[in-house]
Write a protein that holds these residues in place. Structure first.
Motif, PDB file in Angstrom:
ATOM      1  N   LYS A  43       0.910  -1.293   0.133  1.00  0.00           N
ATOM      2  CA  LYS A  43      -0.094   0.027   0.030  1.00  0.00           C
ATOM      3  C   LYS A  43       0.803   1.223   0.119  1.00  0.00           C
ATOM      4  O   LYS A  43       1.567   1.467   0.894  1.00  0.00           O
ATOM      5  CB  LYS A  43      -0.985   0.192   1.069  1.00  0.00           C
ATOM      6  CG  LYS A  43      -2.088  -1.213   1.034  1.00  0.00           C
ATOM      7  CD  LYS A  43      -3.164  -0.857   2.128  1.00  0.00           C
ATOM      8  CE  LYS A  43      -4.123  -1.898   1.856  1.00  0.00           C
ATOM      9  NZ  LYS A  43      -3.642  -3.238   1.941  1.00  0.00           N
ATOM     10  N   LYS A  64       1.106   5.523  -1.776  1.00  0.00           N
ATOM     11  CA  LYS A  64       0.327   6.894  -1.755  1.00  0.00           C
ATOM     12  C   LYS A  64      -0.782   6.739  -2.239  1.00  0.00           C
ATOM     13  O   LYS A  64      -1.926   7.106  -1.888  1.00  0.00           O
ATOM     14  CB  LYS A  64       1.152   7.826  -2.360  1.00  0.00           C
ATOM     15  CG  LYS A  64       1.913   8.863  -1.505  1.00  0.00           C
ATOM     16  CD  LYS A  64       2.240  10.084  -2.367  1.00  0.00           C
ATOM     17  CE  LYS A  64       3.036   9.548  -3.403  1.00  0.00           C
ATOM     18  NZ  LYS A  64       3.752  10.849  -3.981  1.00  0.00           N
ATOM     19  N   TYR A  65      -0.994   5.663  -3.242  1.00  0.00           N
ATOM     20  CA  TYR A  65      -2.192   5.767  -3.997  1.00  0.00           C
ATOM     21  C   TYR A  65      -3.106   4.503  -4.027  1.00  0.00           C
ATOM     22  O   TYR A  65      -2.479   3.458  -3.553  1.00  0.00           O
ATOM     23  CB  TYR A  65      -2.021   5.997  -5.866  1.00  0.00           C
ATOM     24  CG  TYR A  65      -1.224   7.204  -5.800  1.00  0.00           C
ATOM     25  CD1 TYR A  65      -1.838   8.433  -5.878  1.00  0.00           C
ATOM     26  CD2 TYR A  65       0.103   7.067  -6.291  1.00  0.00           C
ATOM     27  CE1 TYR A  65      -1.255   9.636  -6.049  1.00  0.00           C
ATOM     28  CE2 TYR A  65       0.888   8.311  -6.422  1.00  0.00           C
ATOM     29  CZ  TYR A  65      -0.022   9.648  -6.457  1.00  0.00           C
ATOM     30  OH  TYR A  65       0.894  10.679  -6.852  1.00  0.00           O
ATOM     31  N   LYS A  66      -4.518   4.453  -4.288  1.00  0.00           N
ATOM     32  CA  LYS A  66      -5.192   3.280  -4.153  1.00  0.00           C
ATOM     33  C   LYS A  66      -5.743   2.781  -5.650  1.00  0.00           C
ATOM     34  O   LYS A  66      -5.689   3.795  -6.368  1.00  0.00           O
ATOM     35  CB  LYS A  66      -6.131   3.616  -3.181  1.00  0.00           C
ATOM     36  CG  LYS A  66      -5.822   3.757  -1.682  1.00  0.00           C
ATOM     37  CD  LYS A  66      -7.102   3.798  -0.689  1.00  0.00           C
ATOM     38  CE  LYS A  66      -6.665   3.719   0.517  1.00  0.00           C
ATOM     39  NZ  LYS A  66      -5.808   4.861   0.707  1.00  0.00           N
ATOM     40  N   SER A  88      -2.601   3.061  -8.134  1.00  0.00           N
ATOM     41  CA  SER A  88      -1.584   2.650  -7.274  1.00  0.00           C
ATOM     42  C   SER A  88      -0.705   1.975  -8.252  1.00  0.00           C
ATOM     43  O   SER A  88       0.478   1.479  -8.040  1.00  0.00           O
ATOM     44  CB  SER A  88      -1.872   1.610  -5.812  1.00  0.00           C
ATOM     45  OG  SER A  88      -2.423   0.465  -6.670  1.00  0.00           O
ATOM     46  N   TRP A  89      -1.221   1.675  -9.553  1.00  0.00           N
ATOM     47  CA  TRP A  89      -0.477   0.849 -10.527  1.00  0.00           C
ATOM     48  C   TRP A  89       0.088   2.072 -11.665  1.00  0.00           C
ATOM     49  O   TRP A  89       1.235   2.213 -11.849  1.00  0.00           O
ATOM     50  CB  TRP A  89      -1.202  -0.185 -11.389  1.00  0.00           C
ATOM     51  CG  TRP A  89      -1.320  -1.257 -10.434  1.00  0.00           C
ATOM     52  CD1 TRP A  89      -2.369  -1.511  -9.688  1.00  0.00           C
ATOM     53  CD2 TRP A  89      -0.347  -2.311 -10.562  1.00  0.00           C
ATOM     54  NE1 TRP A  89      -1.868  -2.768  -9.129  1.00  0.00           N
ATOM     55  CE2 TRP A  89      -1.018  -3.331  -9.683  1.00  0.00           C
ATOM     56  CE3 TRP A  89       0.760  -2.770 -11.135  1.00  0.00           C
ATOM     57  CZ2 TRP A  89      -0.374  -4.644  -9.248  1.00  0.00           C
ATOM     58  CZ3 TRP A  89       1.371  -3.912 -11.117  1.00  0.00           C
ATOM     59  CH2 TRP A  89       0.863  -4.685 -10.024  1.00  0.00           C
ATOM     60  N   SER A  97       2.544   4.240 -10.058  1.00  0.00           N
ATOM     61  CA  SER A  97       3.729   3.818  -9.323  1.00  0.00           C
ATOM     62  C   SER A  97       4.813   3.979  -9.996  1.00  0.00           C
ATOM     63  O   SER A  97       5.237   3.881 -11.129  1.00  0.00           O
ATOM     64  CB  SER A  97       3.288   2.238  -8.946  1.00  0.00           C
ATOM     65  OG  SER A  97       4.467   1.674  -8.566  1.00  0.00           O
TER      66      SER A  97
END
Ligand SMILES: [Cu+2]
Lengths: 552, 206
Positions: free
Chosen positions: A19, A21-23, A27-28, A31
C-alpha cells in the motif's frame, strides 16, 4: 508523509499488495516501483502483441489465394504496415528490457529500484501514448500509414494516409526507449550491490547494458529521421523529396543507421535471457562467461557499422558494398560465440526440459537458422537475387520471432511464477510449445523457398506457381496462433488460479532474484546483499567434475 | 512534480548518477542534431557552388549578435549555479532570470530574421522557393529545419530554467542540493554549443 508507519504496515507484504500513496488503479499507473512498471509494460505489451498477431493473421489470410481473398490492396498495404510498426516498435523492442529488464535488473543487481524511478514511469506513459496514437491512426479518416514500417521516401511524403500520426507515435516510442536505456545504464553503473564487480553481474544484466547503449546511441537518429518526414509532409521543405532536389537514398541511410542496430536492441536482451536459462536447466556453470558478456558489447559495436547491407540493391560504390558486406560477416562472429558457449554449457549438463528450457532451445535452433540465412543475404551477389523477396521476410521472422519472440516466451515461463507467486500448468505449457514450434516452421520456412524462387515480399497478388507455398504458410499461421492461444490461456489461468508458490528458488537458479521472497516485497531485499561469488556457481557440477579432474 | 514526491526521492539521492543520466541525455540530443549535420555535410558536398551563393544571403550581423546573446546567457547560467553554491539564493534567481531574458532576446532576434526571409519569399512552398536551384533550396531547407529545431530547444530550455527558478524560490533547489539546476545548466550549455556549430555552418562559411 509518515514513512516509518507505512513501512511497518507493509512489512513483508509482496509488492502486489503493497500500500503506497495511491489506491486502486492509480496505485499502478502512478507507481514508480520498477516491478509494478514492469507489469504495466507487460499488460500493455500483450494487448499490442494481440493486435500485431491479428494483423499478421490477416496478411496471411489475404495471401491464401492469388488475387483478392479478403481485402482490397490498399487495406492489405495498411495491414502489413500496422503489423510491422506494432510488432517492432510496440512489442519486440520494448519486450524484454521494459518488462523483464525493469522487473529483474534492479533485483539481479541487488538494488531496490532503478536509478530514475519517475523517469521510468514517464517512459511507460510515453509508450502507451505512442501505442494509442497508432491505434488512433487506424480509426481516423485517411486510414493508417500504408508505407511499410520503413516509411521510405518519396512514397511516405506522397501517400494520403496518416503517416504523420504513425510517425509521431514511433518518435514517442523511440523517446521512451531512450529513457529506458539511459535509466538502465545509470542503474548498472551506480546501483550494483557492494561486491558485485562487472564480472559478477548476471549475463542478462550485461545484455541489457549493451542494449541500453544501442538504445541511447542509435534511437536519436530515427528520431530526427521521423521528425524530418513529418516536416517534409507538413512544410514540403524538400530535404529528401527528389522532386525538390532532395536525396531519398540519404533517407534510407539515416533510417538504417538506426534500424539495423535496432535489430540488436531486439535480439541482445533475448540472448541475455537464454544465457540465464541455459545454466539453470542444465545445472552447469555457464561456459565462457566473459565471452558471452563481451560478445554483447561486440555486437553493439559492430552492429552499428553494417546498416548499408539493407541497401545493396539501392546504389552504392563497389568499395562501400564490399566493406558493408564484409562487416556484416564479421558481426556474425559474436553471435556465433554465444551459440557455441550455450551449446558448450549444455554439454554434459543434466538437462531438464521444463517449458523455459524448451523455449530457450527453440531460440538457439531458430535463431541459428535466422542467422545463417542472414549471412546468405550478406553476400553481395546472392543478395541481388534475394533482395525484396519473401526470403528476407522468412529470415527476419526467424531472427525476430524465432529469436526474440521465443526469448520473450521463455522469459514469461521462467519468471512469471516468480513475479506473481503462482505456477502455470507445466504439461499444457509443453503442449503449447510443440504446437508453436511446428506452426512457426510451417509458417516461415516456405517463405525461404518461395523467396528463393522469386516471390516478392509485400505483394498483394502472385503467380499461381507460388500458391502452394502461400497455402502451407497460411495454414502454419493458424497452427502457430492456436499454440499461442493455448500458451497464453495457460499462463493467464496460471496467474489467476494456478498453484500458489512461495518457494524462493523455483527453478534452482543462482542469481539474486531467486534469493528473495516470491513474489518479491516492495523493497526487494530486507538487507542489501554482499556479493562475493560469480553468478553461476553450480556446486553440484563442481563436485561431479572434481573426480574427473583428478583422473586427468 | 509535487514537493511531496521530492521528499520521497531524497531517501535515495545519487548526484553522480543524476549527472550521468543527464550527460547521456545530452548525448542523445547531440545525436539528434547529428543526423542533420550529416545531411548538411552531404548536401554541401554535392552542391558546393549553390551553398556558397545561398550563404551570402544570410545576415552575418544578426547571426553574430545572436551568438553573443547565447554565449552571455551561458555565462549567466553558470553564474547562477556558482551563486547558489555560495548560498546566495537571490543572486542565483537573478542570474536565472537574466538567462531566460537573454533566451527571449535570442528568439525575438531569430523571429525577425526568419520574417525578413519570408518577406523575400524564401520559405518552403513559396513560388520563389520552388523556382530555386536545388542546392540553394536545400541550403534554406536545412537552415529552416536546423535553426527551427534549435529554437525549439531554446524554448524547452527556457521552460526548464523557469521551473528551476520556481524550485529555487521554493527551496527545492538549495545550496547543498542543486543537481537539478546543474542539469538544467548543462542542457542550456548544450543549446549554446549547438548554436556555436550552426553559426559558422550557415553564416560564416561561404
Ligand atoms: Cu541489418
Amino acid at each position: 508523509m509518515d514513512n516509518d508507519a507505512a513501512t511497518a504496515a507493509n512489512d513483508h507484504v509482496s509488492f502486489l499488495k503493497y500500500k503506497g500513496k495511491y489506491k486502486g488503479i492509480r496505485s499502478w499507473i502512478l507507481s514508480t516501483d520498477h516491478k509494478r512498471i514492469g507489469i504495466l509494460y507487460l499488460m500493455a505489451l500483450l494487448c499490442f502483441f494481440a493486435l500485431g498477431v491479428t494483423f499478421g493473421f490477416l496478411i496471411r489470410l489475404e495471401l491464401l489465394t492469388p488475387g483478392k481473398t479478403i481485402v482490397e490492396p490498399q487495406v492489405y498495404n495498411e495491414f502489413f504496415t500496422l503489423h510491422g510498426v506494432i510488432m517492432i516498435f510496440l512489442f519486440v523492442i520494448p519486450g524484454l528490457p521494459a518488462v523483464f529488464g525493469n522487473f529483474f535488473l534492479p533485483i539481479m543487481l541487488g538494488a531496490k529500484d532503478v536509478a530514475f524511478p519517475r523517469l521510468n514511469l514517464l517512459s511507460w506513459w510515453l509508450y502507451v501514448t505512442g501505442g494509442v496514437l497508432i491505434i488512433a491512426s487506424i480509426l481516423m479518416p485517411g486510414g493508417p500509414a500504408d508505407t511499410g514500417w520503413t516509411f521510405y521516401i518519396p512514397y511516405s511524403v506522397r501517400t494520403t494516409t496518416n503517416v504523420i500520426i504513425t510517425g509521431s507515435a514511433a518518435f514517442l516510442l523511440g523517446f521512451s526507449s531512450i529513457l529506458t536505456g539511459l535509466n538502465f545504464i545509470t542503474t548498472i553503473h551506480r546501483l550494483r550491490a557492494p561486491g558485485m564487480g562487472w564480472f559478477k553481474m548476471p549475463l542478462f544484466a550485461w545484455s541489457l547494458y549493451a542494449t541500453a547503449w544501442i538504445q541511447v546511441l542509435a534511437t536519436p537518429i530515427i528520431g530526427i529521421t521521423l521528425l524530418l518526414i513529418i516536416v517534409e509532409r507538413v512544410f514540403g521543405v524538400g530535404l529528401f523529396d527528389p522532386a525538390l532536389g532532395g536525396d531519398p537514398i540519404l533517407f534510407q541511410h539515416l533510417f538504417w543507421i538506426y534500424s539495423h542496430p535496432a535489430v540488436y536492441i531486439m535480439i541482445v536482451p533475448a540472448m541475455g535471457v537464454i544465457s540465464e536459462i541455459i545454466p539453470v536447466f542444465a545445472r552447469r556453470t555457464i561456459f565462457g562467461y566473459k565471452f558471452i558478456a563481451f560478445s554483447s558489447i561486440g555486437i553493439a559495436l559492430f552492429g552499428s557499422l553494417v546498416w548499408a547491407h539493407h541497401m545493396f540493391a539501392v546504389g552504392m560504390s563497389d568499395t562501400g558494398q564490399f566493406i558493408f558486406s564484409f562487416l556484416t560477416f564479421m558481426v556474425a562472429i559474436p553471435s556465433a560465440i554465444k551459440v557455441f558457449n550455450w551449446t558448450a554449457t549444455l554439454y554434459k549438463g543434466s538437462i531438464s526440459l521444463d517449458p523455459p528450457m524448451l523455449f530457450a532451445l527453440a531460440f538457439i535452433f531458430l535463431f541459428s537458422i535466422g542467422g545463417f540465412t542472414g549471412l546468405i543475404q550478406g553476400a553481395l551477389s546472392v543478395d541481388i537475387h534475394l533482395t525484396d523477396t519473401s526470403f528476407i521476410v522468412g529470415h527476419f521472422h526467424y531472427v525476430m520471432f524465432g529469436g526474440t519472440g521465443m526469448g520473450i516466451f521463455a522469459a514469461l515461463h521462467y519468471w512469471l511464477p516468480k513475479m506473481f507467486g503462482r505456477m502455470y500448468n507445466l504439461k499444457r505449457a509443453k503442449v503449447a510449445f510443440w504446437i508453436i514450434f511446428v506452426g512457426f516452421n510451417t509458417l516461415y520456412f516456405p517463405m525461404f523457398v518461395m523467396g528463393w524462387l522469386g516471390m516478392p515480399r509485400r505483394y498483394y497478388d502472385y503467380l499461381p506457381e507460388y500458391t502452394i507455398y502461400h497455402q502451407i504458410s497460411t495454414v502454419g499461421s493458424w497452427i502457430l496462433i492456436t499454440g499461442m492461444i493455448i500458451m497464453f490461456t495457460n499462463l493467464i489461468q496460471g496467474l489467476r488460479k494456478g498453484k500458489v508458490v512461495t518457494e524462493r528458488n523455483i527453478w534452482g537458479g543462482e542469481t539474486l532474484e531467486w534469493t528473495i521472497e516470491t513474489p518479491p516485497t516492495h523493497d526487494n531485499f530486507d538487507k542489501i546483499p554482499m556479493i562475493s561469488t560469480p553468478p553461476y556457481e553450480y556446486k553440484q557440477n563442481e563436485t561431479e567434475e572434481l573426480p574427473e579432474e583428478i583422473i586427468h | 512534480m509535487s514537493t511531496q514526491e521530492q521528499a520521497v526521492v531524497h531517501v535515495h539521492r545519487d548526484d553522480i548518477g543524476s549527472r550521468m543520466g543527464m550527460w547521456l541525455f545530452l548525448f542523445t540530443e547531440l545525436l539528434l542534431f547529428g543526423g542533420l549535420f550529416f545531411l548538411y555535410s552531404v548536401y554541401r558536398f554535392m552542391h558546393q557552388a549553390d551553398f556558397h551563393v545561398a550563404a551570402k544571403e544570410l545576415n552575418v550581423l544578426v547571426g553574430t549578435f545572436n551568438t553573443a546573446i547565447l554565449l552571455t546567457s551561458s555565462l549567466t547560467m553558470a553564474l547562477s549555479i556558482t551563486a547558489l553554491q555560495r548560498n546566495n539564493k537571490k543572486l542565483s534567481v537573478f542570474f536565472q532570470l537574466c538567462t531566460i531574458l537573454l533566451a527571449v532576446a535570442f528568439l525575438v532576434n531569430k523571429y525577425f530574421e526568419w520574417m525578413t526571409k519570408i518577406h523575400h519569399g524564401i520559405y518552403p512552398g513559396s513560388d520563389e522557393y520552388l523556382a530555386m536551384e536545388s542546392g540553394r533550396r536545400l541550403f534554406f531547407a536545412l537552415y529552416y529545419v536546423m535553426t527551427g529545431l534549435h529554437a525549439l530547444h531554446v524554448i524547452i530550455g527556457m521552460v526548464l530554467i523557469s521551473v528551476m527558478t520556481r524550485f529555487t524560490v521554493r527551496n527545492v533547489i538549495t545550496h547543498d542540493n542543486y543537481v537539478k539546476l546543474e542539469a538544467a545548466g548543462l542542457y542550456w550549455h548544450l543549446v549554446d554549443i549547438i548554436w556555436i556549430f550552426l553559426f559558422p555552418l550557415f553564416y560564416l562559411i561561404t
